[in-house]
Design an enzyme around this catalytic site. Sequence first.
Site, mmCIF file in Angstrom:
data_model
loop_
_atom_site.group_PDB
_atom_site.id
_atom_site.type_symbol
_atom_site.label_atom_id
_atom_site.label_comp_id
_atom_site.label_asym_id
_atom_site.label_seq_id
_atom_site.Cartn_x
_atom_site.Cartn_y
_atom_site.Cartn_z
ATOM 1 N N GLY A 55 -11.062 10.640 -13.724
ATOM 2 C CA GLY A 55 -12.437 11.112 -13.863
ATOM 3 C C GLY A 55 -12.728 12.278 -14.169
ATOM 4 O O GLY A 55 -11.973 13.338 -13.997
ATOM 5 N N CYS A 82 -4.664 10.874 -11.401
ATOM 6 C CA CYS A 82 -5.333 12.043 -11.633
ATOM 7 C C CYS A 82 -6.551 12.151 -10.421
ATOM 8 O O CYS A 82 -6.258 12.208 -9.255
ATOM 9 C CB CYS A 82 -5.853 12.213 -12.845
ATOM 10 S SG CYS A 82 -6.422 14.207 -13.115
ATOM 11 N N TYR A 83 -7.914 11.939 -10.821
ATOM 12 C CA TYR A 83 -8.938 11.871 -9.926
ATOM 13 C C TYR A 83 -8.792 10.781 -8.794
ATOM 14 O O TYR A 83 -8.971 10.891 -7.572
ATOM 15 C CB TYR A 83 -10.147 11.453 -10.525
ATOM 16 C CG TYR A 83 -11.499 11.715 -9.739
ATOM 17 C CD1 TYR A 83 -12.316 12.677 -9.686
ATOM 18 C CD2 TYR A 83 -11.812 10.428 -9.020
ATOM 19 C CE1 TYR A 83 -13.241 12.579 -8.756
ATOM 20 C CE2 TYR A 83 -13.041 10.432 -8.098
ATOM 21 C CZ TYR A 83 -13.506 11.521 -8.139
ATOM 22 O OH TYR A 83 -14.784 11.707 -7.267
ATOM 23 N N HIS A 170 -1.271 11.846 -16.571
ATOM 24 C CA HIS A 170 -1.697 10.419 -17.031
ATOM 25 C C HIS A 170 -0.665 9.869 -17.475
ATOM 26 O O HIS A 170 -0.332 9.867 -18.824
ATOM 27 C CB HIS A 170 -2.802 11.017 -18.079
ATOM 28 C CG HIS A 170 -4.191 11.150 -17.411
ATOM 29 N ND1 HIS A 170 -5.102 10.369 -17.096
ATOM 30 C CD2 HIS A 170 -4.416 12.339 -17.100
ATOM 31 C CE1 HIS A 170 -6.090 11.232 -16.585
ATOM 32 N NE2 HIS A 170 -5.842 12.214 -16.644
ATOM 33 N N GLU A 172 -0.742 6.804 -18.797
ATOM 34 C CA GLU A 172 -1.097 5.837 -20.034
ATOM 35 C C GLU A 172 -1.281 6.508 -21.302
ATOM 36 O O GLU A 172 -1.253 5.757 -22.327
ATOM 37 C CB GLU A 172 -2.461 5.359 -19.641
ATOM 38 C CG GLU A 172 -3.643 6.554 -19.665
ATOM 39 C CD GLU A 172 -3.912 7.268 -18.220
ATOM 40 O OE1 GLU A 172 -5.062 7.759 -17.939
ATOM 41 O OE2 GLU A 172 -2.915 7.368 -17.618
ATOM 42 N N GLY A 226 -15.783 -6.857 -42.395
ATOM 43 C CA GLY A 226 -14.671 -6.046 -41.729
ATOM 44 C C GLY A 226 -13.783 -6.991 -40.662
ATOM 45 O O GLY A 226 -14.185 -8.274 -40.439
ATOM 46 N N VAL A 227 -12.866 -6.356 -40.235
ATOM 47 C CA VAL A 227 -11.888 -7.272 -39.139
ATOM 48 C C VAL A 227 -12.701 -7.750 -38.010
ATOM 49 O O VAL A 227 -12.573 -8.851 -37.704
ATOM 50 C CB VAL A 227 -10.621 -6.253 -38.933
ATOM 51 C CG1 VAL A 227 -9.948 -7.254 -37.770
ATOM 52 C CG2 VAL A 227 -10.016 -5.862 -40.083
ATOM 53 N N ASP A 228 -13.384 -6.930 -37.266
ATOM 54 C CA ASP A 228 -13.986 -7.328 -36.213
ATOM 55 C C ASP A 228 -15.188 -8.250 -36.260
ATOM 56 O O ASP A 228 -14.839 -9.528 -35.322
ATOM 57 C CB ASP A 228 -14.597 -6.001 -35.376
ATOM 58 C CG ASP A 228 -14.009 -4.711 -35.569
ATOM 59 O OD1 ASP A 228 -12.714 -4.975 -35.367
ATOM 60 O OD2 ASP A 228 -14.120 -3.557 -35.615
ATOM 61 N N SER A 229 -15.793 -8.337 -37.083
ATOM 62 C CA SER A 229 -16.908 -9.221 -37.144
ATOM 63 C C SER A 229 -16.574 -10.335 -37.818
ATOM 64 O O SER A 229 -16.809 -11.788 -37.305
ATOM 65 C CB SER A 229 -18.105 -8.736 -38.185
ATOM 66 O OG SER A 229 -17.682 -8.538 -39.214
ATOM 67 N N LYS A 369 -8.644 -2.503 -31.572
ATOM 68 C CA LYS A 369 -8.413 -3.098 -32.769
ATOM 69 C C LYS A 369 -7.412 -3.901 -33.241
ATOM 70 O O LYS A 369 -7.288 -4.985 -33.620
ATOM 71 C CB LYS A 369 -8.500 -1.690 -34.035
ATOM 72 C CG LYS A 369 -8.344 -2.325 -35.516
ATOM 73 C CD LYS A 369 -9.750 -3.107 -35.924
ATOM 74 C CE LYS A 369 -10.747 -1.893 -36.116
ATOM 75 N NZ LYS A 369 -11.671 -2.499 -36.793
#
Length: 513
Positions: A55, A82-83, A170, A172, A226-229, A369
């Site tokens: 954070g 971290c935090y 981190h 990740e 597009g891909v998402d919609s 994505k």
Amino acid sequence: MSTDKILILDFGSQYTQLIARRIREMHVYCEIHPCTLPLKEVQQFGAKAIILSGGPDSVLDKKSPKLHPEILQMGIPVLGICYGMQAITQVLGGKVEAAAHREYGKAYLKDTKSTVLFNHLKTWPMQVWMSHGDRIAKVPPGFDVIAISGNSPCAAFANASSTIFGLQFHPEVVHTLEGKKILKAFLFDVAKCEANWNMHSFIETQIEVLRKQIGKENVICGLSGGVDSSVAAVLLHKAIGDQLTCIFVDNGFLRKDERHYVEKIFRDNFHIQLDVVDASDRFLKKIKGISDPEEKRKKAGNLFIEIFEEEAKRVGNAKFLAQGTLYPDVIESVSFKGPSATIKTHHNVGGLPEKMHLKLVEPFRELFKDEVRAVGEELKLPAEMIHRHPFPGPGLLIRVLGEVTKEKLDILREADAIFMEELKNSGWYEKTWQAFCVFLPVKAVGVMGDERTYENVIALRAVNSTDAMTADWSHLPYNLLGTVSNRIINEVKGVNRVVYDISSKPPGTIEWE
């Protein structure tokens, strides 16, 4: 089949969703919830383990987010990052202090004590990614330091039973070279999770969620092509069938021949109800004379919703608006379940009217994505559609810098079509995450034939990424760039200069506006 769950408590880090992404890549289900989630709900979640995110605050600040002490008494593994590590320290009686030298960026870790968390690591000293201004001055009673760095006398710790861990770095982010192995050890060696969650499971779960959320009401879906919609539309159709009507708004900011492409794919391939609205004149009028990018986005966003509300009344009083919003859209716009910092208003979540008359349905709000592409593959969408480059909701509106006019849009459309064609011809379209042209608000002197010209400049942008959170510019071959430049200058009237953007994200963003 029961699915093991990891609960991620978000203390506001921009990296929080990356933690979820890494966990999902290992086929373990996880959810992000705010660090303010009531203790009762934390206990009822049924997590196999809890991860406390990083954070932007200091635990030394009285107003900073706090960790409920009883979370550490639930008898399940906890990993503080971290935090999150500093919050554990503070709760359990250790000491956190402001570091004499803040530690941001690459650091090298040395292990000081054998631990299950590091069992699979082979490279020591190990490169990690730090981002902190405080440090652990004294570990809590019953804890051991398990790693140090040049600037952190306690870069990682664990309690005697190896169920509570803290990492000052981190794991990740990709800059922590073996970070995924650390998370893997926590999931499988410590928390004893089973890898049984995948996109098939996501689809099954999401269909149930959508049916419960929507009931028997009608839904309109903002379809851009597009891909998402597109994937969202097919998923919704699978969930609620004829209750769905897709609406394609031709806002005048589309790529070349986009309207025809969308009509053909959805009416011929999927037999989904599709209404096409030509609103290009309304959009151009709405943003006429406006140069500020935030104002352009919000004006266009407001009009977009207005049009959907108009269409909702025409398609049987729809109650819901479906969008293909992704997590990177959200984290760059608003606080996502935690106190994350705002970067910019995004096209899908910014500029909505305060009194919108449609409730939102966003099935991919917590996906990246590439995860949406995987959902599309599972739903049998055409490969051509699934692997299209990302395209922003406002389209070319945010790729014409400054005031937008039809003439500039037409020039940009033609230039962009040439760029896409040459990328596909050369095989580089599939090698890049996203590529597009930008119309710059400057003119340059040139020479065509025997005449002096004073015309427009087009910038080419191509980047590589996996999740849009970070991106690097694509090293396109010089001969390809030369071909694209020559074609644009020769074939697009009004352009006499082409440049290539070699900025990365951060510090820049992928889009220019």
